[in-house]
Design an enzyme around this catalytic site. Structure first.
Site, PDB file in Angstrom:
ATOM      1  N   ASP A 145      -4.208  -0.892  -1.344  1.00 48.76           N
ATOM      2  CA  ASP A 145      -3.027  -0.458  -2.081  1.00 48.76           C
ATOM      3  C   ASP A 145      -2.244   0.438  -1.125  1.00 48.76           C
ATOM      4  OD1 ASP A 145      -1.320   0.309  -4.353  1.00 48.76           O
ATOM      5  OD2 ASP A 145      -2.326   2.239  -4.158  1.00 48.76           O
ATOM      6  N   ASP A 189      -6.094   3.809  -5.574  1.00 48.63           N
ATOM      7  CA  ASP A 189      -6.247   5.166  -6.105  1.00 48.63           C
ATOM      8  C   ASP A 189      -5.652   5.347  -7.491  1.00 48.63           C
ATOM      9  OD1 ASP A 189      -3.517   5.032  -5.379  1.00 48.63           O
ATOM     10  OD2 ASP A 189      -3.449   7.216  -5.242  1.00 48.63           O
TER      11      ASP A 189
END
Length: 690
Positions: free
Chosen positions: A386, A588
């Site tokens: 990500d 996250d």
């Protein structure tokens, strides 16, 4: 504190603390006090002698003055000691080991031979019964070997050999249990360092407090993406709670008024107000111990292979024993085969290797939930990143607030911060920090807020619907408009930064421009991961094409995907796995959770959302992406060590059997060497890998 210097050399002092008796707790207080001194590099405190050995690289006088100031009654010194230190555990097993050895020789020297033999028969019953139970269950395992060896010795009238075998078995049991529990305890203590906080409702406001300050009866607010900090009962609201860490349930469970919720579970959706039921037994250490105990069920294929091999070898050992007797008719040589089995070492060493690797990982800022995931990292050939908070710093910052529709930039920022402070995400933190820097207070002025995963937040202020989030959420899903006079300003946005769109009453009020600086180490980390065996490195982000392309070029990934939704990330991971790849996902945020769950090993950044950390198989420190390189190196080293242990265990124990059959060593010597090698390889397995 009155102390006496017993011995000193360059950089080392041994001092005796003058007191009648030192308790285990006092030894811990002294040790952690001395450890906290800047000049001290290493400390050992011996409670039995009340001595402390101190290694230091500063001035000797600093250590002397610190010892003079020290007091066991000082509350500040007490606070330095963690809840669990391992000293009590070690003492318990030390005393058990000493008592076992003492009883063995006291019985041998003081008791008459008939009584000694009678006690040996009584002691043998538990080993024989254990072997019989295994046979009744259709299992031919190590307990059958032990029972056979003891029974054969006694039937031959060789009570001395039987007693020695039982003594060595008991010593082995104590050492194996001690080694295992010490590994779990060391790992849990390393992982439990850190402070957790929770939102507590006080009158009409919410206060963020450390969980150590929360008392039974306090009201705690838990929202989407947050971890439930303490056990309690829901007294308002409803939520879908992920209890995987507690119950193993894969699907979230609905919790409403009257439902009981547990510390360590995570709110996937909704919001609830819970009344804390108890604070004892629900601390971070206790939850981590439970997690480790659960994680041991998540064995790697190497661990499962070791267990299967150990069990499969038992019938061969029994067969070899029978064959030896048929060929030699020598009971001593036959017993030498029975004294050796591969099971103990295989079943001890491999799990200890994994626990030690998990502990070593925690020292590098990683929380690893099982050996299965270390093995997956070692075998992985595809890694998916990500962008926000992963390849970029977890501390993005607001560089500009562009007002629209005649609004005030500071007022827009203040309202945005009021909404964002309740959700743990780097972008949200950036908005809250920007408001603080400008001195913009934002007391609660909104109604209940709702979080739309991967999109944004919605609430009501002054009877107007207020939304903040992505372009897709604000402009498309919510249907917010741009005032005609602002269209030119809006079109001038370059797209090179990350944007949060803020709208009031269905009209765009502000665009918050956020700079998301790339982690300095990211390009080098990508390069190192490629060298360590990753064939495909991918970046996925919800940002626009321009931002994604610039980032991908800068860090050097093989491919990138822009403006992706959570389900698209998960679909990509699933597709890669279907094509035969081993995939790791690193993220996250709440929006990364589906992909983290889908991957062979999901890795979450420690500053991210609680739900991401809950679902992830591994959590790494946010300080540096170098931890990912370390994780890969650690996983590779673990695989190499396990393979080496396999070779040693099989070859060493096979050699003992051959030496016994050849009459070169006695059965008791075989048992001693077998147990010593099991302990030795267990201790070796506890050493660092990197």
């Amino acid at each position: 504190m009155k102390c006496k210097i017993m011995h000193e050399s360059r950089g080392r002092l041994r001092v005796h603390m003058v007191l009648t008796r030192m308790t285990l707790h006092q030894a811990d207080v002294a040790e952690y006090y001395l450890r906290a001194l800047p000049a001290v590099t290493k400390v050992k405190v011996y409670d039995r002698t009340a001595d402390a050995v101190i290694w230091f690289d500063g001035q000797r006088d600093e250590i002397i003055m610190a010892l003079a100031r020290f007091s066991f009654q000082n509350e500040e010194n007490e606070k330095l000691v963690p809840e669990h230190t391992g000293r009590e555990l070690n003492r318990r097993y030390e005393e058990e080991l000493v008592m076992t050895i003492a009883k063995r020789y006291l019985k041998k020297w003081l008791l008459p031979l008939p009584i000694h033999r009678f006690l040996s028969i009584i002691n043998a019953c538990k080993y024989v019964w254990k072997g019989i139970r295994s046979l009744c269950k259709g299992q031919v395992d190590v307990s059958v070997l032990d029972a056979t060896a003891i029974s054969v010795s006694m039937l031959r009238g060789d009570f001395g050999t039987a007693a020695s075998v039982m003594f060595l078995l008991r010593i082995g049991e104590i050492l194996e249990e001690w080694t295992h529990k010490k590994s779990v305890d060391d790992l849990a203590r390393t992982m439990s360092l850190g402070v957790e906080k929770a939102w507590v409702k006080m009158d009409d406001s919410e206060v963020l407090l450390p969980i150590t300050q929360i008392q039974a009866g306090d009201l705690v607010i838990v929202r989407t993406g947050s971890m439930i900090p303490l056990d309690g009962c829901v007294c308002k609201g409803e939520a879908m709670v992920n209890q995987a860490s507690m119950t193993g349930e894969s699907l979230p469970v609905k919790k409403d008024v009257g439902s009981y919720v547990y510390a360590g579970s995570v709110v996937e959706e909704g919001e609830c107000l819970l009344r804390v039921d108890k604070v004892s037994g629900t601390g971070r250490y206790d939850r981590i111990v439970r997690m480790i105990e659960e994680s041991e069920k998540l064995k790697s294929e190497s661990e499962n292979r070791a267990a299967r091999l150990a069990d499969r070898l038992v019938p061969y050992t029994l067969g070899g024993t029978l064959l030896t007797y048929l060929l030699t008719r020598n009971p001593t040589k036959t017993l030498s085969v029975l004294m050796v089995d591969f099971s103990c070492a295989l079943k001890l060493a491999i799990p200890i290797c994994v626990l030690s690797a998990m502990k070593e990982g925690s020292e590098h800022g990683m929380t690893i939930k099982g050996g299965k995931f270390l093995e997956a990292v070692a075998q992985a050939d595809t890694i998916v990143f990500d962008k926000t908070g992963t390849l970029t710093h977890a501390m993005p910052r607001v560089v500009e607030v562009i007002p629209f529709h005649g609004s005030d930039a500071d007022e827009d920022l203040r309202m945005a911060a009021c909404l964002e402070e309740h959700y743990p995400h780097p972008m949200a933190n950036a908005v809250v920090d920007a408001a603080l820097e400008k001195g913009l207070t934002h007391e609660e002025m909104h109604s209940e807020i709702s979080y739309v995963v991967a999109h944004g937040i919605a609430s009501t202020i002054d009877e107007k619907r207020v939304v903040i989030g992505s372009y897709h959420f604000v402009m498309e899903d919510e249907g917010c408009k741009i005032a005609p006079e602002d269209q030119e300003t809006f079109d001038a946005l370059t797209g090179e930064q990350s944007y949060l769109y803020f709208a009031v009453g269905g009209v765009l009020s502000a665009v918050i421009c956020i700079e998301d600086p790339v982690r300095e180490e990211a390009p080098e980390v990508i390069k190192r991961l490629r060298e360590l065996g990753f064939q495909k490195i991918v970046m996925m982000t919800g940002d626009n094409e321009k931002t994604a392309a610039a980032m991908a070029k800068r860090v050097g990934v093989d491919a990138y995907y822009a403006e992706v939704l959570p389900e698209e990330k998960a679909a990509f991971v699933k597709k890669e796995k279907e094509e035969g790849r081993k995939v790791i996902m690193i993220g996250d945020g709440i929006n990364d959770s589906p992909a983290l769950s889908e991957a062979d090993a999901g890795i979450a950044i420690s500053t991210g959302a609680a739900i991401a950390k809950e679902i992830a198989d591994i959590t790494i420190s946010a300080e540096s992406l170098d931890a990912i390189v370390t994780l890969k190196e650690l996983s590779n080293a673990l695989t190499k060590r396990i393979d080496g242990d396999y070779r040693f265990i099989i070859s060493f124990n096979a050699a003992l059997i051959l030496l016994g059959v050849g009459g070169i060593i006695q059965p008791t010597t075989s048992a001693l060497l077998h147990n010593a090698s099991t302990l030795g390889i267990g201790l070796k397995s506890m050493t660092t890998l990197l």
